[in-house]
Design a protein around this motif. Structure first.
Motif, PDB file in Angstrom:
ATOM      1  N   TYR A 179      39.263 -33.454 115.802  1.00 17.48           N
ATOM      2  CA  TYR A 179      37.900 -33.590 115.583  1.00 17.48           C
ATOM      3  C   TYR A 179      37.684 -33.446 114.156  1.00 17.48           C
ATOM      4  O   TYR A 179      37.024 -34.562 113.448  1.00 17.48           O
ATOM      5  N   GLN A 199      38.274 -41.104 118.954  1.00 20.09           N
ATOM      6  CA  GLN A 199      38.500 -41.855 117.948  1.00 20.09           C
ATOM      7  C   GLN A 199      39.732 -41.757 117.062  1.00 20.09           C
ATOM      8  O   GLN A 199      40.679 -42.419 117.104  1.00 20.09           O
ATOM      9  N   GLU A 200      39.853 -40.415 116.778  1.00 18.45           N
ATOM     10  CA  GLU A 200      41.227 -40.076 115.958  1.00 18.45           C
ATOM     11  C   GLU A 200      42.165 -40.207 116.771  1.00 18.45           C
ATOM     12  O   GLU A 200      43.217 -40.496 116.369  1.00 18.45           O
ATOM     13  N   GLU A 246      39.082 -36.388 111.920  1.00 19.03           N
ATOM     14  CA  GLU A 246      38.274 -37.619 111.927  1.00 19.03           C
ATOM     15  C   GLU A 246      37.038 -37.515 111.297  1.00 19.03           C
ATOM     16  O   GLU A 246      36.438 -38.362 110.766  1.00 19.03           O
ATOM     17  N   ARG A 258      37.551 -38.206 107.717  1.00 20.12           N
ATOM     18  CA  ARG A 258      37.534 -39.768 107.397  1.00 20.12           C
ATOM     19  C   ARG A 258      36.263 -40.366 107.412  1.00 20.12           C
ATOM     20  O   ARG A 258      35.887 -41.140 106.632  1.00 20.12           O
ATOM     21  N   ARG A 316      43.684 -43.534 116.745  1.00 22.45           N
ATOM     22  CA  ARG A 316      44.299 -43.623 115.467  1.00 22.45           C
ATOM     23  C   ARG A 316      45.773 -43.056 115.408  1.00 22.45           C
ATOM     24  O   ARG A 316      46.594 -43.875 115.273  1.00 22.45           O
TER      25      ARG A 316
END
Lengths: 288, 288
Positions: free
Chosen positions: B227, A229-230, B230, B233, A233
């Motif tokens: 990791y 996910q990161e 994220e 976040r 981004r």
């Protein structure tokens, strides 16, 4: 075993009741037991066997065995003979990689041509542990430590819940005949070393080593998803123009102070090797 | 060895020239060699030794050995005797965890009291590989696979570049005397099993296994950092009110469909156990 098999399929949403499945069957214990398990269900299935012609007459007898199994169960039988050695030499890859490439591309062709919804592969849960340890020794990063998935695109692995021991006991109980794999290639040597020597030593450190590792792959898989996910981004942040003619921002890449590994994972889709990426990165850093 | 030692300190920015360093010295080969290496530099240092009183007279002889070393080099000597067994019973933790707790909190006290800028610990690069394999067997998630860091808060590990073999050769070349560790506790048993049995088997799979694992820890460490970005976040997204009276959004937590492991990592600072978090999560999911 039968109940656990059906439960595993349901829990992991591997199949819908109207699905047509292509079973990939070598004739070894795992895939033969998987075939017998499917035979006791209402699922429609066909059987595919690859003859890699790597072990002469034995390869042909494996083929005959799987063919007979398909006839006995009155199922469509797909067979293909591969010239693995030639493909491996031509593409400059190992015999194992060649067999893998050939196998998977043929399975996918069959799925399209004969409308199979899923391709079933007979990995068991010991394979998860062995594969993790082999990948660790090869140094594959986190991806190689995230385990074998029960469902991945068209591929399902419906006997992944069972240990090798459980499969053996079931075969013996149900008097299921199968072919012994006499091969002794690199893969087999590595697996045997891990299975018979390395894992028993780890079990001295932790008697439930295999269960710990299976849980560990699930944990690492959830870490890997969050990582991605990161990564997505970061990918968006450094992209000025998207594929097919991507343009990436060099100042952005440098300002994020990412490691070569992260840049490598970001550039994965463009087919660079890790040393390509290291060179690119070192060049970038040298620029004013 | 001396050059590599100084180069490693410089490359990893472990020390500034005016830093005062607390060397933690058991008297074993690694920490004794580290002391000799520091003695050949211009750095100011003191020596700390913990006597855990776990091996009777031998523990006292270790203490005397390190005391003599400090006197020979004319350095300040810090000694503390610990009642490890009592602390372990009182806090219901293992002897190893007790020794670890006691050691680190004393080192930090010394650093404050005597103005040490850094605390030096003599891990070598074989420790990285062994620790990874032990953590893997225990199932510690990605954090346990990210290696031993050369610099972490006040802690530095300036001989992390050297293998056990190189340290032995140097000790023999320079005629450096040290204490043999005769202990045979759990940790020692695990380390010996990994060192003498498991690693040699992995080397049959990959002759440069140790180097591969050291690179792997660096790769996994960069994955772990991404990791955590994220994770931060996600943490911000589910937080309604921050510590000291944190309020988290349950609908947000559920909508993100995170795994128990990710939630556990998020709640790390609040000191929950993994099974606490699983219970919390299961309860949340059961709510309408």
């Amino acid at each position: 075993m039968r109940e656990k098999f059906l439960e595993y399929i349901t829990t992991n949403e591997l199949l819908e009741s109207n699905h047509k499945i292509l079973l990939t069957v070598s004739g070894g214990i795992d895939s033969t037991v998987m075939t017998h398990l499917f035979h006791q269900t209402d699922y429609h299935f066909g059987i595919a066997h690859c003859n890699f012609k790597l072990r002469g007459a034995e390869s042909d007898e494996d083929e005959k065995f799987v063919h007979n199994l398909a006839m006995k169960f009155k199922k469509r039988f797909h067979i293909k003979k591969f010239n693995t050695n030639e493909y491996s030499l031509k593409n400059n890859i190992s015999i194992q990689m060649a067999a893998r490439d050939l196998r998977y591309s043929w399975f996918n062709e069959l799925a399209t041509e004969f409308s199979y919804d899923r391709i079933a592969i007979a990995h068991n849960c010991d394979d998860i542990v062995e594969t993790l340890l082999i990948n660790l020794a090869r140094g594959t990063g986190i991806k190689g430590l995230t385990g074998i998935k029960p469902l991945q695109d068209l591929i399902i692995r419906p006997v992944l819940f069972a240990s090798r021991k459980e499969i053996k006991e079931y075969a013996s109980l149900e008097n299921i005949k199968y072919r012994e794999d006499s091969s002794n290639d690199d893969i087999k040597y590595q697996r045997n070393l891990v299975r018979h020597k390395i894992i028993p030593l780890f079990e001295k450190l932790n008697p439930s080593f295999s269960n710990t590792i299976i849980q560990e792959t699930e944990i690492l898989n959830s870490t890997y998803k969050v990582y991605n996910q990161e990564l997505k981004r970061i990918g968006d942040a450094i992209t000025i123009q998207k594929a097919p003619n991507p343009i990436l921002s060099i100042p952005k890449i440098l300002s994020l102070r990412m490691t070569s590994q992260v840049l490598y994972d970001l550039l994965d889709e463009y087919g660079f090797t890790f040393s390509d990426v290291q060179n690119i990165y070192n060049t970038l850093e040298g620029e004013p």
